[in-house]
Design an enzyme around this catalytic site. Structure first.
Site, PDB file in Angstrom:
ATOM      1  N   HIS A  67       0.741  -1.343   0.059  1.00 20.79           N
ATOM      2  CA  HIS A  67       0.350  -0.155   0.334  1.00 20.79           C
ATOM      3  C   HIS A  67       1.164   1.371   0.258  1.00 20.79           C
ATOM      4  O   HIS A  67       2.116   1.319   0.361  1.00 20.79           O
ATOM      5  CB  HIS A  67      -0.488  -0.093   0.892  1.00 20.79           C
ATOM      6  CG  HIS A  67      -2.064  -1.275   1.222  1.00 20.79           C
ATOM      7  ND1 HIS A  67      -3.267  -0.909   2.377  1.00 20.79           N
ATOM      8  CD2 HIS A  67      -2.068  -2.497   0.767  1.00 20.79           C
ATOM      9  CE1 HIS A  67      -3.663  -2.247   2.251  1.00 20.79           C
ATOM     10  NE2 HIS A  67      -2.957  -2.811   1.422  1.00 20.79           N
ATOM     11  N   GLU A  69       1.150   3.822   1.780  1.00 19.28           N
ATOM     12  CA  GLU A  69       1.735   4.021   3.243  1.00 19.28           C
ATOM     13  C   GLU A  69       2.504   2.845   3.503  1.00 19.28           C
ATOM     14  O   GLU A  69       3.739   3.669   3.703  1.00 19.28           O
ATOM     15  CB  GLU A  69       0.676   4.129   4.271  1.00 19.28           C
ATOM     16  CG  GLU A  69      -0.350   5.492   4.725  1.00 19.28           C
ATOM     17  CD  GLU A  69      -1.323   4.665   3.360  1.00 19.28           C
ATOM     18  OE1 GLU A  69      -2.750   5.092   3.684  1.00 19.28           O
ATOM     19  OE2 GLU A  69      -1.476   3.156   2.348  1.00 19.28           O
ATOM     20  N   CYS A  97      -5.765   2.043   5.217  1.00 16.39           N
ATOM     21  CA  CYS A  97      -6.334   0.398   5.871  1.00 16.39           C
ATOM     22  C   CYS A  97      -6.265   0.669   7.791  1.00 16.39           C
ATOM     23  O   CYS A  97      -5.311   1.224   7.966  1.00 16.39           O
ATOM     24  CB  CYS A  97      -6.584   0.078   5.389  1.00 16.39           C
ATOM     25  SG  CYS A  97      -4.680  -0.721   5.292  1.00 16.39           S
ATOM     26  N   CYS A 100      -2.523  -0.269   7.633  1.00  7.02           N
ATOM     27  CA  CYS A 100      -1.437   1.167   7.335  1.00  7.02           C
ATOM     28  C   CYS A 100      -0.974   2.248   8.532  1.00  7.02           C
ATOM     29  O   CYS A 100      -0.645   2.774   8.744  1.00  7.02           O
ATOM     30  CB  CYS A 100      -1.549   1.496   5.235  1.00  7.02           C
ATOM     31  SG  CYS A 100      -0.883   0.750   4.410  1.00  7.02           S
TER      32      CYS A 100
END
Length: 169
Positions: A67, A69, A97, A100
């Protein structure tokens, strides 16, 4: 200096965090062009100076944890030569999310700026503020920044690369 001081809380000025959100949108667009998910962001210092910028790489790396992040945390730690990102700031085009948000907290980040809210089909559907409430130290969260622009880039990405399934079966 691009900080606003409110009592004990210091935060980026509106001009600066909007600039950083626009850069996050650019990174989300770049992710879409690569065939990745429509998310991007930056990690910056407390004055708003960018340390790293980047976007989602789940598809290009064939890695469900890549992801935006997570990519940013790895790159910031490598750039700075430390795993402690205390005093640094996360700015993303969309709400993080749970994975993250937890990783950002574990890295030491306690200041978060984002545009669009988490998509309701994300699983597990645990909002960022719910994760951060369980963290030690009071985090600062500023949300809804350029929300329409941020939502539009996520929708653009979803229209070009629809999710087949949000959770493995």
């Amino acid at each position: 200096m691009d900080k606003l001081v409110l009592g004990e809380i210091q935060m980026l000025t509106q001009n600066r965090y909007e600039e950083l959100i626009r850069i996050s949108i650019e990174e989300a667009d770049a992710a879409i062009c690569r065939g990745d998910e429509p998310f991007g962001g930056v990690i910056c210092d407390s004055d708003g100076n960018i340390i790293v910028r980047g976007g989602n790489r789940e598809n290009t790396e064939q890695n469900p944890t890549a992801h935006a992040e997570m990519v940013l945390i790895r790159e910031a730690c490598k750039t700075l030569g430390t795993k402690d990102l205390s005093g640094f700031i996360s700015v993303c085009n969309a709400e993080s999310c749970p994975m993250c948000a937890s990783a950002l907290i574990l890295s030491g980040i306690r200041e978060f700026y984002y545009g669009a809210e988490m998509e309701s089909f994300c699983g597990p559907y645990i909002r960022m503020h719910e994760v951060l409430e369980r963290a030690s130290g009071a985090p600062l969260i500023v949300s809804g920044i350029l929300e329409e622009e941020c939502r539009a880039v996520v929708q653009k990405g979803r229209s070009l690369h629809p999710l087949k399934n949000s959770m493995p079966e």
